[in-house]
Design a protein around this motif. Sequence first.
Motif, PDB file in Angstrom:
ATOM      1  N   GLN A   1      17.707   1.957   4.088  1.00 45.95           N
ATOM      2  CA  GLN A   1      17.343   0.932   5.064  1.00 45.95           C
ATOM      3  C   GLN A   1      18.040  -0.379   4.737  1.00 45.95           C
ATOM      4  O   GLN A   1      17.670  -1.417   5.248  1.00 45.95           O
ATOM      5  CB  GLN A   1      15.851   0.659   4.994  1.00 45.95           C
ATOM      6  CG  GLN A   1      14.985   1.690   5.614  1.00 45.95           C
ATOM      7  CD  GLN A   1      13.545   1.316   5.329  1.00 45.95           C
ATOM      8  OE1 GLN A   1      12.909   1.909   4.470  1.00 45.95           O
ATOM      9  NE2 GLN A   1      13.038   0.314   6.003  1.00 45.95           N
TER      10      GLN A   1
ATOM     11  N   PRO B   1       4.833   9.309   4.432  1.00 53.38           N
ATOM     12  CA  PRO B   1       4.347   8.092   3.791  1.00 53.38           C
ATOM     13  C   PRO B   1       2.840   8.184   3.547  1.00 53.38           C
ATOM     14  O   PRO B   1       2.120   8.757   4.360  1.00 53.38           O
ATOM     15  CB  PRO B   1       4.655   7.002   4.809  1.00 53.38           C
ATOM     16  CG  PRO B   1       5.751   7.547   5.645  1.00 53.38           C
ATOM     17  CD  PRO B   1       5.569   9.022   5.657  1.00 53.38           C
ATOM     18  N   MET B   2       2.384   7.644   2.455  1.00 59.26           N
ATOM     19  CA  MET B   2       0.971   7.598   2.050  1.00 59.26           C
ATOM     20  C   MET B   2       0.416   8.958   1.635  1.00 59.26           C
ATOM     21  O   MET B   2      -0.644   9.018   1.026  1.00 59.26           O
ATOM     22  CB  MET B   2       0.042   7.037   3.140  1.00 59.26           C
ATOM     23  CG  MET B   2       0.444   5.752   3.783  1.00 59.26           C
ATOM     24  SD  MET B   2       0.500   4.340   2.663  1.00 59.26           S
ATOM     25  CE  MET B   2      -1.211   4.156   2.204  1.00 59.26           C
ATOM     26  N   LYS B   3       1.052  10.050   1.979  1.00 63.04           N
ATOM     27  CA  LYS B   3       0.463  11.361   1.681  1.00 63.04           C
ATOM     28  C   LYS B   3       1.285  12.155   0.679  1.00 63.04           C
ATOM     29  O   LYS B   3       0.771  12.603  -0.343  1.00 63.04           O
ATOM     30  CB  LYS B   3       0.312  12.174   2.964  1.00 63.04           C
ATOM     31  CG  LYS B   3      -0.766  11.615   3.859  1.00 63.04           C
ATOM     32  CD  LYS B   3      -0.850  12.402   5.156  1.00 63.04           C
ATOM     33  CE  LYS B   3      -1.677  11.657   6.191  1.00 63.04           C
ATOM     34  NZ  LYS B   3      -1.076  11.736   7.515  1.00 63.04           N
TER      35      LYS B   3
ATOM     36  N   LYS C   1      14.450   3.158   0.819  1.00 64.63           N
ATOM     37  CA  LYS C   1      14.663   1.708   0.861  1.00 64.63           C
ATOM     38  C   LYS C   1      16.166   1.405   0.854  1.00 64.63           C
ATOM     39  O   LYS C   1      16.635   0.536   1.572  1.00 64.63           O
ATOM     40  CB  LYS C   1      14.018   1.043  -0.362  1.00 64.63           C
ATOM     41  CG  LYS C   1      12.523   1.062  -0.319  1.00 64.63           C
ATOM     42  CD  LYS C   1      11.973  -0.199   0.308  1.00 64.63           C
ATOM     43  CE  LYS C   1      10.462  -0.111   0.383  1.00 64.63           C
ATOM     44  NZ  LYS C   1       9.915  -1.020   1.379  1.00 64.63           N
TER      45      LYS C   1
ATOM     46  N   ASP D   1      17.717  -2.081   2.137  1.00 65.81           N
ATOM     47  CA  ASP D   1      16.817  -2.974   1.421  1.00 65.81           C
ATOM     48  C   ASP D   1      17.009  -2.779  -0.085  1.00 65.81           C
ATOM     49  O   ASP D   1      16.186  -2.186  -0.766  1.00 65.81           O
ATOM     50  CB  ASP D   1      15.365  -2.666   1.835  1.00 65.81           C
ATOM     51  CG  ASP D   1      14.373  -3.595   1.164  1.00 65.81           C
ATOM     52  OD1 ASP D   1      14.809  -4.541   0.505  1.00 65.81           O
ATOM     53  OD2 ASP D   1      13.158  -3.369   1.316  1.00 65.81           O
TER      54      ASP D   1
ATOM     55  N   PRO E   1       0.805  -1.242   0.000  1.00 66.36           N
ATOM     56  CA  PRO E   1       0.000   0.000   0.000  1.00 66.36           C
ATOM     57  C   PRO E   1       0.828   1.278   0.000  1.00 66.36           C
ATOM     58  O   PRO E   1       0.488   2.251  -0.686  1.00 66.36           O
ATOM     59  CB  PRO E   1      -0.795  -0.109   1.307  1.00 66.36           C
ATOM     60  CG  PRO E   1      -0.834  -1.546   1.629  1.00 66.36           C
ATOM     61  CD  PRO E   1       0.406  -2.168   1.069  1.00 66.36           C
ATOM     62  N   ARG E   2       1.940   1.266   0.754  1.00 67.11           N
ATOM     63  CA  ARG E   2       2.736   2.491   0.813  1.00 67.11           C
ATOM     64  C   ARG E   2       3.354   2.819  -0.540  1.00 67.11           C
ATOM     65  O   ARG E   2       3.375   3.976  -0.980  1.00 67.11           O
ATOM     66  CB  ARG E   2       3.831   2.300   1.864  1.00 67.11           C
ATOM     67  CG  ARG E   2       4.623   3.544   2.089  1.00 67.11           C
ATOM     68  CD  ARG E   2       5.575   3.356   3.229  1.00 67.11           C
ATOM     69  NE  ARG E   2       6.544   4.419   3.247  1.00 67.11           N
ATOM     70  CZ  ARG E   2       7.702   4.336   3.877  1.00 67.11           C
ATOM     71  NH1 ARG E   2       8.012   3.262   4.545  1.00 67.11           N
ATOM     72  NH2 ARG E   2       8.540   5.344   3.850  1.00 67.11           N
TER      73      ARG E   2
ATOM     74  N   TYR F   1       1.320   4.738   9.468  1.00 69.71           N
ATOM     75  CA  TYR F   1       0.925   5.491   8.277  1.00 69.71           C
ATOM     76  C   TYR F   1      -0.053   4.748   7.385  1.00 69.71           C
ATOM     77  O   TYR F   1      -0.503   5.276   6.382  1.00 69.71           O
ATOM     78  CB  TYR F   1       2.171   5.899   7.484  1.00 69.71           C
ATOM     79  CG  TYR F   1       2.817   7.119   8.075  1.00 69.71           C
ATOM     80  CD1 TYR F   1       2.279   8.376   7.825  1.00 69.71           C
ATOM     81  CD2 TYR F   1       3.931   7.031   8.890  1.00 69.71           C
ATOM     82  CE1 TYR F   1       2.834   9.503   8.380  1.00 69.71           C
ATOM     83  CE2 TYR F   1       4.498   8.158   9.450  1.00 69.71           C
ATOM     84  CZ  TYR F   1       3.947   9.395   9.189  1.00 69.71           C
ATOM     85  OH  TYR F   1       4.492  10.514   9.732  1.00 69.71           O
ATOM     86  N   GLN F   2      -0.339   3.490   7.745  1.00 69.10           N
ATOM     87  CA  GLN F   2      -1.320   2.769   6.931  1.00 69.10           C
ATOM     88  C   GLN F   2      -2.715   3.296   7.239  1.00 69.10           C
ATOM     89  O   GLN F   2      -3.046   3.513   8.394  1.00 69.10           O
ATOM     90  CB  GLN F   2      -1.274   1.265   7.251  1.00 69.10           C
ATOM     91  CG  GLN F   2       0.043   0.601   6.894  1.00 69.10           C
ATOM     92  CD  GLN F   2       0.386   0.712   5.435  1.00 69.10           C
ATOM     93  OE1 GLN F   2      -0.491   0.872   4.595  1.00 69.10           O
ATOM     94  NE2 GLN F   2       1.672   0.660   5.119  1.00 69.10           N
ATOM     95  N   PRO F   3      -3.531   3.460   6.213  1.00 71.75           N
ATOM     96  CA  PRO F   3      -4.909   3.904   6.473  1.00 71.75           C
ATOM     97  C   PRO F   3      -5.652   2.822   7.249  1.00 71.75           C
ATOM     98  O   PRO F   3      -5.481   1.640   6.976  1.00 71.75           O
ATOM     99  CB  PRO F   3      -5.502   4.084   5.076  1.00 71.75           C
ATOM    100  CG  PRO F   3      -4.576   3.388   4.150  1.00 71.75           C
ATOM    101  CD  PRO F   3      -3.246   3.259   4.800  1.00 71.75           C
TER     102      PRO F   3
ATOM    103  N   PHE G   1      10.982  -0.475  13.296  1.00 77.75           N
ATOM    104  CA  PHE G   1      11.410   0.288  12.121  1.00 77.75           C
ATOM    105  C   PHE G   1      11.553  -0.526  10.846  1.00 77.75           C
ATOM    106  O   PHE G   1      11.654   0.032   9.771  1.00 77.75           O
ATOM    107  CB  PHE G   1      12.726   1.004  12.419  1.00 77.75           C
ATOM    108  CG  PHE G   1      12.672   1.817  13.670  1.00 77.75           C
ATOM    109  CD1 PHE G   1      11.720   2.817  13.799  1.00 77.75           C
ATOM    110  CD2 PHE G   1      13.528   1.584  14.728  1.00 77.75           C
ATOM    111  CE1 PHE G   1      11.640   3.567  14.957  1.00 77.75           C
ATOM    112  CE2 PHE G   1      13.461   2.324  15.884  1.00 77.75           C
ATOM    113  CZ  PHE G   1      12.506   3.327  16.006  1.00 77.75           C
ATOM    114  N   ASP G   2      11.597  -1.859  10.961  1.00 78.06           N
ATOM    115  CA  ASP G   2      11.685  -2.643   9.736  1.00 78.06           C
ATOM    116  C   ASP G   2      10.393  -2.496   8.938  1.00 78.06           C
ATOM    117  O   ASP G   2       9.367  -2.074   9.470  1.00 78.06           O
ATOM    118  CB  ASP G   2      11.937  -4.117  10.071  1.00 78.06           C
ATOM    119  CG  ASP G   2      13.428  -4.403  10.223  1.00 78.06           C
ATOM    120  OD1 ASP G   2      14.220  -3.469   9.995  1.00 78.06           O
ATOM    121  OD2 ASP G   2      13.785  -5.538  10.583  1.00 78.06           O
ATOM    122  N   ASP G   3      10.460  -2.882   7.658  1.00 75.56           N
ATOM    123  CA  ASP G   3       9.266  -2.773   6.822  1.00 75.56           C
ATOM    124  C   ASP G   3       8.129  -3.594   7.418  1.00 75.56           C
ATOM    125  O   ASP G   3       8.322  -4.744   7.792  1.00 75.56           O
ATOM    126  CB  ASP G   3       9.580  -3.245   5.405  1.00 75.56           C
ATOM    127  CG  ASP G   3      10.229  -2.127   4.606  1.00 75.56           C
ATOM    128  OD1 ASP G   3      10.336  -1.014   5.162  1.00 75.56           O
ATOM    129  OD2 ASP G   3      10.619  -2.366   3.459  1.00 75.56           O
TER     130      ASP G   3
END
Lengths: 294, 363
Positions: free
Chosen positions: A257, A241-243, A254, A259, A72-73, B360-362, B350-352
Amino acid sequence: MELTLHVSLGEGSCAKQPMSRKRSYSVLPGFGLTMGYTLTYLSLIVLIPLAALIVRAASMSLEQFWAAAFNPRVMASYRITFGTSLVAALVNSVFGFIVAWSLVRYRFVGRKLLDALIDLPFAIPTAVSGIALTAIYDRNGILGHTLFQWGIKSALSPLGICIALTFISLPFVVRTLQPALEEMDGESEEAAMCLGASRWETFRRVIFPALFPSLLTGFALAFARSLGEYGSVVFISGNLPMKTEITSLLIITKFEQHDHLGATAIAIVMLVASFAILMSINGLQWYLAKKFRG
Amino acid sequence: MDLMWKHTFGWLSLWLVSVALTGCDGSSQRGEGGVKKVQLLNVSYDPTREFYQEFNESFAAHWKATKNEEVYVEQSHGGAGKQARAVMDGLEADVITLALGYDIDVIAERTKLLPLDWQSKFPKNSAPYSSTIVFLVRKGNPKGIKDWADLEKEGIEIITPNPKTSGGARWNYLAAWGAALAKELGGMEGIRKATPEQRAAADKKARAFIESIFRKVPVLDSGARGATNSFVQRQLGDVLLTWENEAFLALKESGGDQVEVVVPKLSILAEPPVAVVDEYAKKHGTQEIAKAYLEHLYSPQGQQLAAKHFFRPNSAELISTEQMAKFAEVELFQLKDIWGSWAEAQKVHFDDGGIFDQIYQPK
């Protein structure tokens, strides 16, 4: 500058001279040499790095790729990136058109200077654009101060991202339209007028169709440029995030991090999407050009 | 014409090759007068640049006096995550001085550039100085922000960087979480004694507190310095959560008439660790000097400079009482008191997909 040259050559040669395939007419060294050079150069500069990206992603399973590239993000960041880029490219298609029109069709004091100014967003580092825009549109900025009072968030919001993208992509539309406008000789306009068309009709049915393919190229270039923009946006956007998080920022986050694979997966989606969009716009442009001229 | 062009080209390529050769040359060479010149690269996190600038001069003088070698230390600064990544991707740092142990752990685990037990190589868990998390507010504290609980007030805006990329932001987040736990369970003593059920209930409250904080954050910068700029230069927000040293530096830079520092009653003991990157130091032949460089941080000069730049020195006895007076009394809790280890805190928060992402997820 390179871009202008490229576009005008492409447009001009297609429109005016019939393609000559006779070898004796060739000015540049033979086909083999130039083609070989072109392929080597393109491979080194463009294709091999992009292939490396795909090779890197190949070590992921499909589920991993899916989870990294479509959570989603990340989806929210695609929406924001493509949405704001689209808005910026559309705004520039309208106002860039007007700018190009004024610069080509009218003669006025300071025209040359104005013309030179158009290239500035090309030339200055994007971080400079970011700082400059922030100084104006931030909550305490010259314009932002008033806008925030009216409840319009001109920074730290998607609107802020649109502003930055409009700024950096303006030259693409103007510079693509200018040669096409200069090429128009005015005869067909006169003919249209003589045959009784109104000004609006002349514009709508004679001028605009002739310019539309170039406008579409300009739009595509501005759009593509906006998709990849990072430097100026991170200043004016809230990066939430998301906004207000754009995809380029997410890729860099990423990476920071550790990743790498996640970053690569998103990068590939961007690559494929940008390529598909550019291809379809180019296809449309080619089709329209053919239809109009043929 | 053709010949001339060829000549120019020849000279140009010769020049390029020579530039490349001298540029790539290793880190030690003989300078004028036979004094050996050595170069070190220190890869650090965001708000240490001023401190290391001065510290490097002190170390250079110290090294010149003891070994008669000239040392030039290059610095690189940025968000801790980015810096760790740069080292992993081949930025050949001789020493790393990062914001938290986890980032160095990751380097050690993934690249073997330094041993896994790097933290035992220098005294005090390789943390020559420490800091904590405090608040920076506008002059006169118009919103009356005195302690963690005040961050829940409606109508304030909070500035903190992105915990995904900034070490300082992770300390901010964990300090706030710990403060919320302490409030629920009755201080650090209560946290230690809490049953798992009590702890789980308190964690839930702490999470709500963190959520309410991040709802009030208008911009997430990638590093601590960026957040300071947002707060001080761009005048965003009512309170900045930041390192104590960064807060004092911002106060000093702004001339003291724009912002003020507010120290909460309880905060986290933030220990930014240091390490020699063995493999790169070996490659550059700088093992000895890199070790001496980090040891110098523990010397009286090093500790005094740290204190001057608002880091809490680890050997307070080396520092004058006046200098120590600027560090406010604050109860400090350690990360391991609440989460056990950095790896654990990192994984949960803090990890994904961790708690920070969920915020921050709706819903």
